[in-house]
Write a protein that holds these residues in place. Structure first.
Motif, PDB file in Angstrom:
ATOM      1  N   ALA A 267       3.902 -11.133  -1.854  1.00 24.02           N
ATOM      2  CA  ALA A 267       3.619 -12.066  -1.092  1.00 24.02           C
ATOM      3  C   ALA A 267       2.157 -11.766  -0.758  1.00 24.02           C
ATOM      4  CB  ALA A 267       4.379 -12.417   0.174  1.00 24.02           C
ATOM      5  N   TYR A 268       1.634 -10.473  -0.851  1.00 23.10           N
ATOM      6  CA  TYR A 268       0.157 -10.031  -0.793  1.00 23.10           C
ATOM      7  C   TYR A 268      -0.186  -9.339  -2.053  1.00 23.10           C
ATOM      8  CZ  TYR A 268       3.117  -5.994   0.864  1.00 23.10           C
ATOM      9  OH  TYR A 268       4.176  -5.141   0.931  1.00 23.10           O
ATOM     10  N   CYS A 269      -0.841  -8.118  -1.877  1.00 24.65           N
ATOM     11  CA  CYS A 269      -1.233  -7.583  -3.026  1.00 24.65           C
ATOM     12  C   CYS A 269      -1.513  -6.046  -2.682  1.00 24.65           C
ATOM     13  CB  CYS A 269      -2.566  -8.257  -3.548  1.00 24.65           C
ATOM     14  SG  CYS A 269      -3.205  -7.674  -5.136  1.00 24.65           S
ATOM     15  N   THR A 270      -1.198  -5.270  -3.619  1.00 23.09           N
ATOM     16  CA  THR A 270      -1.412  -3.939  -3.517  1.00 23.09           C
ATOM     17  C   THR A 270      -2.123  -2.966  -4.775  1.00 23.09           C
ATOM     18  OG1 THR A 270       0.803  -3.186  -4.439  1.00 23.09           O
ATOM     19  CG2 THR A 270       0.475  -3.466  -2.136  1.00 23.09           C
ATOM     20  N   ARG A 271      -2.551  -2.128  -4.743  1.00 25.17           N
ATOM     21  CA  ARG A 271      -3.062  -1.398  -5.871  1.00 25.17           C
ATOM     22  C   ARG A 271      -3.044   0.213  -5.689  1.00 25.17           C
ATOM     23  NH1 ARG A 271      -8.247  -2.389  -9.909  1.00 25.17           N
ATOM     24  NH2 ARG A 271      -7.401  -1.082 -11.297  1.00 25.17           N
ATOM     25  N   VAL A 272      -2.745   1.052  -6.707  1.00 27.41           N
ATOM     26  CA  VAL A 272      -2.918   2.454  -6.418  1.00 27.41           C
ATOM     27  C   VAL A 272      -3.817   2.895  -7.557  1.00 27.41           C
ATOM     28  CG1 VAL A 272      -1.496   4.391  -5.804  1.00 27.41           C
ATOM     29  CG2 VAL A 272      -0.474   2.486  -6.529  1.00 27.41           C
ATOM     30  N   GLY A 273      -4.702   3.713  -7.009  1.00 30.49           N
ATOM     31  CA  GLY A 273      -5.826   4.412  -7.994  1.00 30.49           C
ATOM     32  C   GLY A 273      -6.907   3.505  -7.695  1.00 30.49           C
ATOM     33  N   SER A 274      -8.007   3.948  -8.817  1.00 28.13           N
ATOM     34  CA  SER A 274      -9.396   3.456  -8.844  1.00 28.13           C
ATOM     35  C   SER A 274      -9.401   1.849  -9.055  1.00 28.13           C
ATOM     36  CB  SER A 274     -10.380   4.350  -9.287  1.00 28.13           C
ATOM     37  OG  SER A 274      -9.984   5.764  -9.036  1.00 28.13           O
ATOM     38  N   LYS A 284      -6.915  -3.998  10.357  1.00 26.23           N
ATOM     39  CA  LYS A 284      -5.618  -3.562  10.998  1.00 26.23           C
ATOM     40  C   LYS A 284      -4.600  -4.340  10.253  1.00 26.23           C
ATOM     41  CE  LYS A 284      -5.349  -6.878  14.759  1.00 26.23           C
ATOM     42  NZ  LYS A 284      -5.194  -8.121  13.769  1.00 26.23           N
ATOM     43  N   ASP A 285      -4.831  -5.653   9.736  1.00 23.12           N
ATOM     44  CA  ASP A 285      -4.014  -6.392   8.837  1.00 23.12           C
ATOM     45  C   ASP A 285      -3.720  -5.542   7.493  1.00 23.12           C
ATOM     46  OD1 ASP A 285      -3.994  -8.653  10.409  1.00 23.12           O
ATOM     47  OD2 ASP A 285      -5.570  -9.634   9.510  1.00 23.12           O
ATOM     48  N   GLY A 286      -4.657  -4.990   6.852  1.00 28.12           N
ATOM     49  CA  GLY A 286      -4.367  -3.961   5.708  1.00 28.12           C
ATOM     50  C   GLY A 286      -3.364  -2.825   6.111  1.00 28.12           C
ATOM     51  N   ALA A 287      -3.585  -2.160   7.401  1.00 24.54           N
ATOM     52  CA  ALA A 287      -2.771  -1.116   7.847  1.00 24.54           C
ATOM     53  C   ALA A 287      -1.610  -1.846   7.984  1.00 24.54           C
ATOM     54  CB  ALA A 287      -3.613  -0.261   9.024  1.00 24.54           C
ATOM     55  N   GLU A 288      -1.313  -2.789   8.563  1.00 25.01           N
ATOM     56  CA  GLU A 288      -0.055  -3.465   8.874  1.00 25.01           C
ATOM     57  C   GLU A 288       0.772  -3.643   7.718  1.00 25.01           C
ATOM     58  OE1 GLU A 288       1.455  -4.072  11.597  1.00 25.01           O
ATOM     59  OE2 GLU A 288       2.695  -5.843  11.806  1.00 25.01           O
ATOM     60  N   LEU A 289       0.238  -4.134   6.593  1.00 25.86           N
ATOM     61  CA  LEU A 289       0.817  -4.272   5.077  1.00 25.86           C
ATOM     62  C   LEU A 289       1.373  -3.044   4.815  1.00 25.86           C
ATOM     63  CD1 LEU A 289      -1.467  -6.991   3.552  1.00 25.86           C
ATOM     64  CD2 LEU A 289       0.642  -7.311   4.341  1.00 25.86           C
ATOM     65  N   ALA A 290       0.544  -2.040   4.648  1.00 24.69           N
ATOM     66  CA  ALA A 290       0.738  -0.696   4.159  1.00 24.69           C
ATOM     67  C   ALA A 290       2.183  -0.164   5.000  1.00 24.69           C
ATOM     68  CB  ALA A 290      -0.398   0.041   4.477  1.00 24.69           C
ATOM     69  N   ARG A 291       1.992  -0.107   6.549  1.00 26.48           N
ATOM     70  CA  ARG A 291       2.949   0.451   7.473  1.00 26.48           C
ATOM     71  C   ARG A 291       4.438  -0.433   7.199  1.00 26.48           C
ATOM     72  NH1 ARG A 291       5.368  -0.664  11.967  1.00 26.48           N
ATOM     73  NH2 ARG A 291       4.346  -2.598  12.449  1.00 26.48           N
ATOM     74  N   VAL A 292       4.291  -1.891   7.081  1.00 26.40           N
ATOM     75  CA  VAL A 292       5.567  -2.368   7.308  1.00 26.40           C
ATOM     76  C   VAL A 292       6.048  -2.434   5.776  1.00 26.40           C
ATOM     77  CG1 VAL A 292       6.777  -4.559   7.668  1.00 26.40           C
ATOM     78  CG2 VAL A 292       4.820  -3.798   9.186  1.00 26.40           C
ATOM     79  N   GLY A 293       5.239  -2.396   4.789  1.00 29.49           N
ATOM     80  CA  GLY A 293       5.733  -2.494   3.527  1.00 29.49           C
ATOM     81  C   GLY A 293       5.860  -0.964   2.746  1.00 29.49           C
ATOM     82  N   GLN A 294       5.647  -0.146   3.583  1.00 29.14           N
ATOM     83  CA  GLN A 294       5.704   1.435   3.299  1.00 29.14           C
ATOM     84  C   GLN A 294       5.076   1.392   1.931  1.00 29.14           C
ATOM     85  OE1 GLN A 294      10.033   2.936   3.781  1.00 29.14           O
ATOM     86  NE2 GLN A 294      10.038   1.400   5.224  1.00 29.14           N
ATOM     87  N   GLU A 295       3.983   1.195   1.784  1.00 29.52           N
ATOM     88  CA  GLU A 295       3.425   1.063   0.590  1.00 29.52           C
ATOM     89  C   GLU A 295       2.685   2.451   0.073  1.00 29.52           C
ATOM     90  OE1 GLU A 295       3.358  -1.215  -1.533  1.00 29.52           O
ATOM     91  OE2 GLU A 295       3.911  -3.045  -0.379  1.00 29.52           O
ATOM     92  N   ARG A 305      -3.478   0.778  -1.643  1.00 28.57           N
ATOM     93  CA  ARG A 305      -4.304  -0.147  -1.169  1.00 28.57           C
ATOM     94  C   ARG A 305      -3.740  -1.324  -0.832  1.00 28.57           C
ATOM     95  NH1 ARG A 305      -8.495   0.588  -5.813  1.00 28.57           N
ATOM     96  NH2 ARG A 305      -9.921  -0.532  -4.790  1.00 28.57           N
ATOM     97  N   CYS A 306      -3.725  -1.945   0.190  1.00 29.77           N
ATOM     98  CA  CYS A 306      -3.408  -3.182   0.629  1.00 29.77           C
ATOM     99  C   CYS A 306      -4.217  -4.536   0.883  1.00 29.77           C
ATOM    100  CB  CYS A 306      -2.352  -3.081   1.653  1.00 29.77           C
ATOM    101  SG  CYS A 306      -1.119  -2.142   1.480  1.00 29.77           S
ATOM    102  N   GLY A 307      -3.963  -5.696   0.376  1.00 25.84           N
ATOM    103  CA  GLY A 307      -4.863  -6.799   0.682  1.00 25.84           C
ATOM    104  C   GLY A 307      -4.081  -7.967   0.646  1.00 25.84           C
TER     105      GLY A 307
END
Ligand code: GDP
Ligand code: IMO
Ligand code: MG
Length: 428
Positions: A267-274, A284-295, A305-307
């Motif tokens: 429902a959002y977007c993530t990426r690992v690596g470059s 803080k929205d990015g941090a919230e996605l990472a925290r709740v989504g356990q990214e 990385r979250c967005g």
């Protein structure tokens, strides 16, 4: 019968493992068609959690066959560890798992080359999982590779030595890295014995015979379409075709045999690596996605990385794959957001674009956002689409109208049972 496909539409980790595990019960065979142990597919059920890397996500379902297809690259050491995990969980994999003789083998020196090549790239590094994926596919297309079927030939050791010696020469062009090759080789050859316990088959005949006997087959993608070697954000991609076309080459099926193509997006977007990520959030929205989504990466543990969700990128990957239905995952991660955004276009040097530029990584892409109201309540226990809060339904319907493909499944939790089906007329 046709072969249905499930694959990721973003930069990987969309929740493919969970959805394949859920749907596997409707199929006779689940087959991986590309990638290798760079993948980490998480399954949660009955209070247990499993992460699969090479083994298809249908392995926990009794009575279903799982095929590691010819397009996959296999590291016997990692495969052995995965099999040990299954044994511990009392999964009788011997009766459920096959490997194609034409799948290529990852050698210990492939992994060393991956590490050395990344180290040499410095700031420009791909952010590889360092599982030896790139070097193994290079040897495949360079016609130097070793395949699963080779382990049964008399001169296997000779073939291995030839390739290993070539790799040792190649390693000299890179800055020195430390390794204990003897230890790595002992481990690798020990694992080859475990690999030999699995039936090695002519995967292409196996799959086509199954299709001709009306068996239902599900092809499981790894990575995501934005990491595709041809159409992804090159060079920050993986080394295989992650799109639907990869099913044909990675399993040996003809294009007209492809049935439903189920695309998964968070429902959002993530990426690992470059590599570029236009909608990446540093707030803080990015941090919230990472925290709740356990990214955190399921394979490497690296933070993802979250967005916000990226509609132009999804429209692109829907086009490339011929997506017939969509799955939205991790909608529950956005439970606490006041406002949710979706990028509906890219502004590049003041002009709005709905297509992806060739120079994606260096283009000055400014996402054009549309805002949606958040629902500010837990939706984790919703089981029926009509029972979602209006704001959740509005967001899902807004995505659907822009992506122009029916959203047939909405995942609202990591567990197998957390899936809301919607208008699934689909033949799955
Ligand atoms: P894959 O590589 O596409 O199989 O995805 P990963 O397993 O790497 O990452 C997806 C992560 O999200 C895993 O930790 C899953 O357990 C988790 N997950 C999957 N679906 C959902 C969902 O709907 N909600 C939440 N909160 N977590 C999910
Ligand atoms: P699943 O199947 C997310 C990324 C790496 C790196 C790039 C190249 O779990 O979705 P590689 O090791 O292939 O040379 O790495 O691709 N990558 C993934 N990112 N999910 C994956 O798999 C990935 N497999 C590779 O982080 O940026
Ligand atoms: Mg993953």
């Amino acid at each position: 019968m046709n072969i249905d496909v499930i694959l990721g539409l973003q930069w990987g980790d969309e929740g493919k493992g969970k959805i394949v595990d859920y749907l596997a019960g409707n199929y006779d065979i689940v087959a991986r068609f590309q990638g290798g142990p760079n993948a980490g597919h998480t399954l949660k059920f009955d209070g247990q959690k499993f992460v699969l890397h090479i083994i298809p996500s249908g392995i926990f379902r009794e009575g279903i066959m799982n095929l590691i297809g010819n397009g996959v690259v296999v590291d016997p050491v990692i495969l052995k560890k995965e099999l040990a995990g299954l044994r511990e969980a009392d999964v009788d994999y011997h009766s459920r798992l096959l490997v194609s003789k034409k799948a290529h083998l990852i050698l210990p020196t492939h992994r060393l080359l991956d590490a050395a090549s990344e180290a040499a790239k410095g700031k420009e590094k791909i952010g590889s999982t360092l599982k030896g994926i790139g070097p193994t596919y290079m040897d495949k297309t360079g016609r130097n590779g070793l395949r699963v079927g080779d382990v049964y030939t008399d001169d296997f050791r000779k073939k291995y030595d030839t390739l290993r010696n070539k790799h040792l020469q190649l390693l000299k062009i890179y800055p020195d890295i430390d390794f204990d090759l003897e230890m790595l080789e002992n481990q690798w050859f020990g694992s080859i014995n475990t690999l030999k316990e699995l039936p090695a088959v002519d995967g292409e005949y196996y799959i086509n015979d199954a299709l001709n006997s009306d068996k239902k087959i599900l092809a499981e993608g790894a990575q995501g379409s934005m990491l595709d070697i041809d159409f992804g954000t090159y060079p920050y991609v993986t080394s295989s075709n992650t799109i639907t076309a990869g099913v044909c080459t990675g399993l040996g099926v003809a294009p007209q045999r492809i049935g439903e193509v189920i695309g998964i997006t968070k429902a959002y977007c993530t990426r690992v690596g470059s590599g570029a990520f236009p909608t990446e959030l540093y707030d803080k929205d990015g941090a919230e996605l990472a925290r709740v989504g356990q990214e955190f990466g399921a394979t490497t543990g690296r933070p993802r990385r979250c967005g916000w969700i990226d509609i132009p990128a999804l429209q692109y990957t829907i086009m490339l794959n011929g997506i017939t239905q969509l799955v939205i995952t991790k909608i529950d991660v956005m439970n606490d957001f006041e406002t949710i955004k979706a990028a509906t276009a890219y502004s590049i040097n003041g002009t709005e674009h709905h297509t992806l530029p060739f120079d994606f990584n260096n283009a000055d892409i400014e996402p054009v956002y549309q805002s949606y109201q958040g629902w500010k309540t837990s939706i984790n226990d919703v089981t029926n689409f009509d029972n979602f809060p209006t704001a959740t339904k509005d967001y899902i319907q807004a995505l659907e109208s822009q992506l122009k493909v029916p959203i047939t499944m909405i995942s609202n939790g990591p567990e197998r049972t957390k899936l809301v089906l919607r208008n699934v007329e689909a033949k799955i």
